[in-house]
Design an enzyme around this catalytic site. Structure first.
Site, PDB file in Angstrom:
ATOM      1  N   GLY A   1       0.871  -1.343   0.269  1.00 34.73           N
ATOM      2  CA  GLY A   1       0.272  -0.318  -0.068  1.00 34.73           C
ATOM      3  C   GLY A   1       1.067   0.985  -0.203  1.00 34.73           C
TER       4      GLY A   1
ATOM      5  N   ALA B   1      10.845   2.331   0.628  1.00 34.33           N
ATOM      6  CA  ALA B   1      11.190   3.051  -0.804  1.00 34.33           C
ATOM      7  C   ALA B   1      12.362   3.885  -1.388  1.00 34.33           C
ATOM      8  CB  ALA B   1      10.229   4.325  -0.379  1.00 34.33           C
TER       9      ALA B   1
ATOM     10  N   LEU C   1       9.906  11.034  -3.408  1.00 36.00           N
ATOM     11  CA  LEU C   1       9.893   9.962  -4.905  1.00 36.00           C
ATOM     12  C   LEU C   1       8.273  10.375  -5.701  1.00 36.00           C
ATOM     13  CD1 LEU C   1      11.686   6.988  -3.564  1.00 36.00           C
ATOM     14  CD2 LEU C   1      12.968   8.768  -4.685  1.00 36.00           C
TER      15      LEU C   1
ATOM     16  N   GLN D   1       0.890   7.665   2.895  1.00 36.10           N
ATOM     17  CA  GLN D   1       1.753   7.156   4.133  1.00 36.10           C
ATOM     18  C   GLN D   1       1.602   7.805   5.404  1.00 36.10           C
ATOM     19  OE1 GLN D   1       3.727   4.289   3.706  1.00 36.10           O
ATOM     20  NE2 GLN D   1       2.005   4.051   2.487  1.00 36.10           N
TER      21      GLN D   1
ATOM     22  N   GLU E   1       6.534   5.510   8.718  1.00 39.19           N
ATOM     23  CA  GLU E   1       6.999   5.208  10.032  1.00 39.19           C
ATOM     24  C   GLU E   1       6.617   6.587  10.193  1.00 39.19           C
ATOM     25  OE1 GLU E   1       9.137   2.154  10.531  1.00 39.19           O
ATOM     26  OE2 GLU E   1       7.254   0.183  10.130  1.00 39.19           O
TER      27      GLU E   1
END
Lengths: 317, 728, 184
Positions: free
Chosen positions: B468, B511, B613, B621, B688
């Site tokens: 996700g 990532a 990015l 996120q 996170e």
């Protein structure tokens, strides 16, 4: 889920006969609670009688100026009905405070009254539960009871009735119309419909085997200002910690019922009379016999504060 | 390719595709239901259905199990039962046994699996298994066992600098407080699910797993087979948050059941099993002491943490951010782990730091209150020059002060009343809160295989996963940028263990690491093209499907079909740095003056995580992590019943996570920064960072709204109702 | 400790029945175990796996489909209950090369992350805008007798039966606002 045979009844008479003629059959309306419980083997019917074709999906005016709500009217349809919104807004508010849009589209008026408790120990078949398995004990009494009943419970069961709609109906003095297996009908005041657990928590209500809710009657509109205030941790799609349904007249008199605190929508008529004296007086009467656990004692103070908020809103109107 | 020195300038500094908001390339599949998740692979023929039975006790032994009725129930093909199965091995990070033998280590541990022709038959037959147990006592109450808990295993479980005790004793202003956070559930929307199939001794698992290479190794260990004979395929994952980092019972039971049934078996863990059968975030007890000068400068800081787990292993280390965030010469951190017989605790989104912030960032708010300082200023005053807990280390790139200043400005922090309980909007008491956020920006080795086809299209293959996070899209962007093609010329294939090993998805490293690996493979492909066409690829410019080298130019298609492998690994130079990500989180709440209910009014996070990015998915996120942090602050708690040793509210009705209505408005700002210590892309993860701090900002906002400080999460109303001002 | 004693229906096969309904305009004639939910009929029998199983107990909304114009949780409905019904699933709203405006808006606004709750969110989102048009009130509606409007909080409240653990709520709200705005 136990295997079952499935039948669609074409009429109420056919339905009550089909269920009443055996002891392992159940009615199916929306199914939003029953199927949930069947998947967990908490309900184990061997025969299902689907009543969706019985024509109980209408809302009609009654002769005395009230409404007769067919048992199959969906929660959404009932809450959106123009007459309900205008004359019984506490009911619209109560219904819209419960569940989710998807569930309200499917859940029915009759089924919602029969919604079983959401006690975690009732739902976990590894745990003792007198409601699910009479005589096995109650794991909730000394357990995780934050959500559970503070009044009306017994030492056999502290489950709450989890619904909202019925709490709204309770202040409207609703009456439940049923048909028994023999085809006879009766009317049961909503006040008398749900049972307190006592020694038989397995019996949630007074319906007999094969008896089907056919309608709910609302008396003529009570007037006044209507409130339904639901308190819960998250903002939506959650069961009540406490809810307050109230109809408050211009002179400060009125009616009040509480949800999330008892095995049934909790209304003490003698407490209604104290509404003019404020929330504290109402709670003192309505919760005089409360027997909370350490975990859910807060619900009494919460009910008082929630009612105070409702009364303040009523005054500021 | 080894990243051995700071990145310096490179092609990403002129990027056309990387760094631009890009709708997900897998979006049309996801929004139409065409992305195949593990349980949905109807392309695997002849599947049977498995149903997992969980233990009814938390600790003890299975005394007997009678499967005869289940065996003879209609449609039943096979039953795998624990008493008849040798305990399986343990895979990576498995503490509790996953299956086999009579021993029960936790509630809802898998004890049987029924395989039938249909789902309905398997479910019903499972209910016919009769099991009796010999129950034994267990330790289920963290508060009871914490005082005797030993330090966590490992070197860094206790760390000191200077003389904390003396400095704290001498400090003119002191904060000394204890905080608790509860057990939490990942509650990802897709249950753990696997379809297992055997061909001879070769096992294929179509599963939902964040770490494909770990899964392959683990299945080998668990089943005692050569990992080379295991294929994992996990192209779409319906959320993981750490809960799918490791092999769990779905995969093990499917593999064993498929073997016994002699045909493929599909299993999705039933939702009511997930909370107790799988892993969860451990509860913590935290003790924080901070001593400061009157100007706010911290002179002493201590953070001690207790959690518990099966075998006393791998607790929740809530101290992780404390050596990084604030200056202070005298320091102590210590992490203790007790042995508990609750289900297995393990990583959940920002393990350690997510709940560490819930304590530390409230402690900072409390300290600011004692100092009479603005909490934003207190943090800025204590901005360190070197890594506070490791003064020999430098920060790679740190802009926390900017996050806080810009956040304060954008949020209208100056409108916050310094006096708690003094802002009101009708029945709502209004408060604002702030928290800083720190989360490490790690990288892991990551590889990929990149193919150029004769039409000039690029295909990337790597065992990287997309949980996700948007991996498909950032990998496509990276390949497109490096190879000089448009995004629609790139195809990305993920999650198959037949592809090169990647970093996988976890720890906010995915990532940065996976794109670096794809870059490495693309550089090798460029070189292969250069070799074939006769130019120096490293000096050439790849753009618009063409290549310019000096005054010569080529079409990419001239190279014909070519492919290359590549892997990014990292040199020691990074050890001189702390690579972190930073945020300033701001929240406004309303607290109902009557009922004490807290509702969020708005949230802002300003994030510093190097190059972003794909700002579109990176923002997702962060907002998602903010939501999860709001859940931790306000409602999420796996309720422990210490009599029976289980999480009582083990479904999505009982374990409440935030819904749409809980989140009215959110805003995210990314600082435009570059971290050239992290990877050639200069990009760090953000998945996170967003869960490190917003919950504390909520707690601080509740204090600002009410003047009531609650230190036990979640901050549900019964914990402060009695302290609320009286109402008439 | 043990749940209620069950008498197993010895090897006699479970009752099955025929049922017919339309799914995305196509007639489906099935013969199913009576216990089969609409959700499992779609996913396992018709192999329409766009509709997701997140909890199977009406607690998450991932299984939301549109039946006779109204959204429901397909996990809490027996297939048998849907004789003659018209079922619309995510596959019926649009496919990758022909997206429904709501699907396109979800892509544009990144109204998802892992994608698992997404088909349910989209089926709900489409239905929510219709419910607002149909003037159905909600928990956050102020005046019950006034016209419903697709405000931010009206949409967020009405979408609350669809849990997104990835927390894409704000992006979903943006996607819905765009579609709702386009209609006005």
């Amino acid at each position: 889920m136990r295997p079952f045979t499935y039948q669609r009844a074409g009429s109420v008479a056919e339905a009550v006969k089909a269920v009443g003629s055996r002891d392992d059959a159940m009615f199916l309306a929306g199914g939003t609670n029953l199927l949930d419980l069947m998947k967990l083997q908490i309900e184990t019917p061997a025969h299902i009688v689907d009543i969706q074709d019985t024509g109980l999906d209408k809302i009609e005016k009654t002769k005395d100026g009230g409404l007769r709500i067919g048992a199959l009217v969906s929660n959404t349809a009932l809450s959106a009905d123009e007459r309900v919104r205008k004359d019984y807004p506490v009911l619209t508010r109560a219904i819209q405070a419960g569940a989710s849009g998807q569930l309200r589209n499917k859940a029915t008026t009759g089924g919602n009254l029969l919604q079983r408790t959401r006690c975690s120990y009732f739902y976990d078949t590894n745990m003792a539960c007198n409601k699910r398995d009479p005589g096995s004990g109650c794991a909730a009494l000394q357990g995780y009871s934050r959500q559970l009943a503070v009044i009306g419970s017994s030492d056999k069961c502290i489950a709450t009735y989890p619904g909202d709609m019925a709490v709204g109906m309770r202040v409207l003095d609703a009456v439940v119309e049923t048909m028994k297996a023999d085809g006879s009908t009766r009317s049961i005041a909503l006040a008398d419909f749900h049972r307190l657990p006592g020694d038989h928590p397995e019996q949630d209500n007074v319906l007999e085997t094969g008896e089907l809710i056919t309608a709910v009657w609302l008396p003529k509109p009570p007037g006044g200002r209507h409130f339904y205030h639901k308190v819960r941790d998250r903002a939506s799609y959650a069961f009540a910690l406490v809810s307050v349904a109230a109809v408050i007249q211009d002179d400060g008199s009125g009616r009040v019922a509480f949800g999330g605190v008892a095995p049934k929508p909790w209304r003490v008529e003698a407490a209604d009379a104290a509404l003019g004296q404020g929330a504290k007086a109402v709670i003192a009467r309505a919760f005089a016999d409360a027997r909370p656990t350490e975990e859910n004692r807060f619900k009494i103070a919460l009910a008082e504060r929630a009612l105070a908020g409702v009364l303040a809103e009523a005054r500021n109107a | 390719m080894k990243f051995e020195a700071p990145a310096g300038s490179n092609l990403f500094d002129r990027s056309q595709i990387v760094g631009k908001s890009t709708p997900r390339i897998d979006g049309p599949l996801k929004t139409t239901g065409q992305a195949p998740y593990a349980y949905e692979r109807h392309d695997m023929a002849n599947q049977a259905y498995g149903w997992v039975v969980g233990s009814a006790i938390a600790k003890g032994l299975i005394a007997s199990m009678d499967v005869s009725d289940a065996q003879s129930a209609p449609g039943v093909i096979a039953i795998v039962s624990a008493p008849d199965t040798k305990p399986v091995g343990k895979g990576i990070a498995n503490n509790a046994p996953l299956f086999g033998g009579p021993e029960i280590a936790h509630y809802h541990q898998a004890i049987a699996c029924v395989v039938a022709e249909t789902f309905e038959q398997a479910r019903y037959a499972a209910s016919l298994i009769r099991t009796t147990y010999d129950r034994s006592q267990g330790a289920f109450d963290l508060a009871k066992v914490a005082p005797d808990a030993p330090l966590a295993k490992g070197d860094d479980s206790k760390s000191t600098l200077g003389d904390f005790d003396a400095a704290f004793a001498a400090a003119p202003v002191k904060l000394d407080a204890r905080y608790t956070t509860p057990d939490e559930s990942h509650a990802m929307m897709e249950p753990h699910a696997t379809i297992a199939a055997w061909e001879g001794d070769k096992l294929t698992l179509l599963t939902s797993n964040q770490m494909v290479a770990w899964a392959k190794q683990s299945m080998g260990k668990i089943l005692g087979i050569d990992p080379a004979n295991v294929r994992i395929d996990s192209p779409f994952i319906g959320g993981g948050f750490g809960g799918k980092l490791f092999i769990r019972a779905d995969a093990v039971m499917a593999a064993l059941a498929a073997k016994k049934a002699g045909r493929p078996v599909k299993i999705a863990l039933q939702r009511p099993l997930i909370a107790n059968n799988t892993t969860h975030r451990h509860a913590t007890i935290q003790h924080i002491r901070i001593g400061a000068e009157k100007d706010g400068k911290i002179t002493a800081i201590s953070h001690e943490n207790w959690s518990g787990n099966q075998n006393g292993k791998n607790g929740e280390d809530a101290t992780l951010q404390t050596p990084k965030l604030y200056a202070g010469a005298n320091r102590l951190t210590a992490n203790y782990v007790a042995t508990l017989d609750l289900p297995e605790g393990n990583a959940m989104r920002a393990p350690g730091e997510a709940v560490g912030h819930l304590a530390l960032e409230v402690a900072m708010d409390e300290l600011a209150e004692k100092l009479g300082m603005d909490p934003v200023e207190l943090r800025i005053v204590n901005e360190p020059k070197m890594v506070p807990g490791s003064p020999e280390k430098k920060f790679s790139d740190r802009n926390l002060v900017r996050c806080l200043r810009e956040g304060a400005e954008r949020f209208g922090w100056s409108r916050r009343s310094k006096t708690p309980g003094s802002m009101r909007d009708g029945r709502w008491l209004i408060g604002m809160g702030v928290a800083a956020g720190y989360r490490a920006g790690p990288t892991e080795a990551s590889g990929a295989h990149v193919k150029l086809d004769a039409d000039g299209r690029i295909t990337v293959e790597t065992d990287m996963t997309d949980i996700g996070t948007g991996s498909y899209t950032i990998i496509a962007q990276t390949a497109a940028e490096t190879m000089g093609v448009s995004l629609d010329q790139v195809k990305v294939e993920l999650g198959d263990s037949r592809y090169p090993k990647s970093s996988g998805s976890g720890g906010q490293w995915g990532a940065a690491s996976s794109t670096a690996g794809v870059y490495a493979a693309c550089v090798n492909l460029r070189r292969a093209i250069g070799e074939k066409l006769g130019f120096d690829a490293d000096a050439a410019t790849f753009e618009d499907g063409s290549i310019r080298s000096g005054n010569r130019s080529y079409k990419l298609t001239e190279a014909g079909a070519l492919s290359a492998d590549g892997e990014m690994t990292y040199g020691d130079f990074k050890d001189d740095y702390d690579v972190g990500t930073y945020a300033g989180h701001f929240v406004e709440v309303g607290v109902d003056a009557y009922t004490g209910v807290t509702r969020i009014r708005r949230m802002l996070s300003v994030c510093d995580a190097g190059r972003i990015l794909n700002p579109l998915s990176a923002r997702s996120q962060v907002i998602g992590a903010m939501v999860m942090s709001a859940g931790a602050a306000l409602m999420e708690e796996l309720a422990v019943d210490p009599r029976f040793g289980f999480f009582v509210n083990h479904d999505l009705a009982g374990y409440e996570v935030p819904v749409h209505a809980d989140i009215p408005t959110q805003d995210v700002v990314f600082l435009d920064t570059l971290d050239d210590i992290v990877t050639p892309m200069k990009a760090k993860g953000v998945g996170e960072l967003g869960i490190c701090g917003p919950g504390s900002a909520i707690a601080n906002a509740i204090y600002n709204a009410t003047g009531i400080r609650i230190r036990d999460y979640p901050l549900t109303l019964e914990k402060y109702l009695s302290e609320m001002p009286a109402v008439a | 400790m043990s749940s209620r004693a069950q008498t197993p229906a010895k090897a006699s096969p479970p009752p099955t029945m025929p049922v017919s309904f339309t799914v995305n305009g196509k007639k489906a004639d099935l013969k199913l175990d009576t216990r089969t939910t609409l959700l499992d009929a779609l996913r396992e029998h018709l192999k329409l796996t766009g509709t997701k199983k997140g909890c199977d107990h009406g607690q998450c909304g991932a299984c939301t489909v549109i039946v006779n114009g109204e959204r429901i949780n397909s996990c809490l409905s027996l297939a048998m209950q849907h004789q003659g019904d018209e079922v619309t699933t995510i596959e019926g709203l649009g496919m990758p090369d022909d997206l429904h405006p709501m699907q396109a808006a979800f892509v544009k606004h990144d109204g998802y992350q892992c994608g698992y709750c997404t088909p349910g969110q989209i089926c709900s989102a489409v239905s929510v805008l219709k419910e607002i048009e149909a003037n159905i009130p909600s928990h956050v509606t102020g005046d019950l007798t006034s016209r419903m409007r697709p405000t931010n909080m009206e949409m967020r409240e009405r979408m609350s039966g669809n849990i997104c653990r990835c927390g894409a709520y704000s992006n979903i709200a943006d996607a819905m606002a765009e579609v709702a705005g386009g209609k006005a």
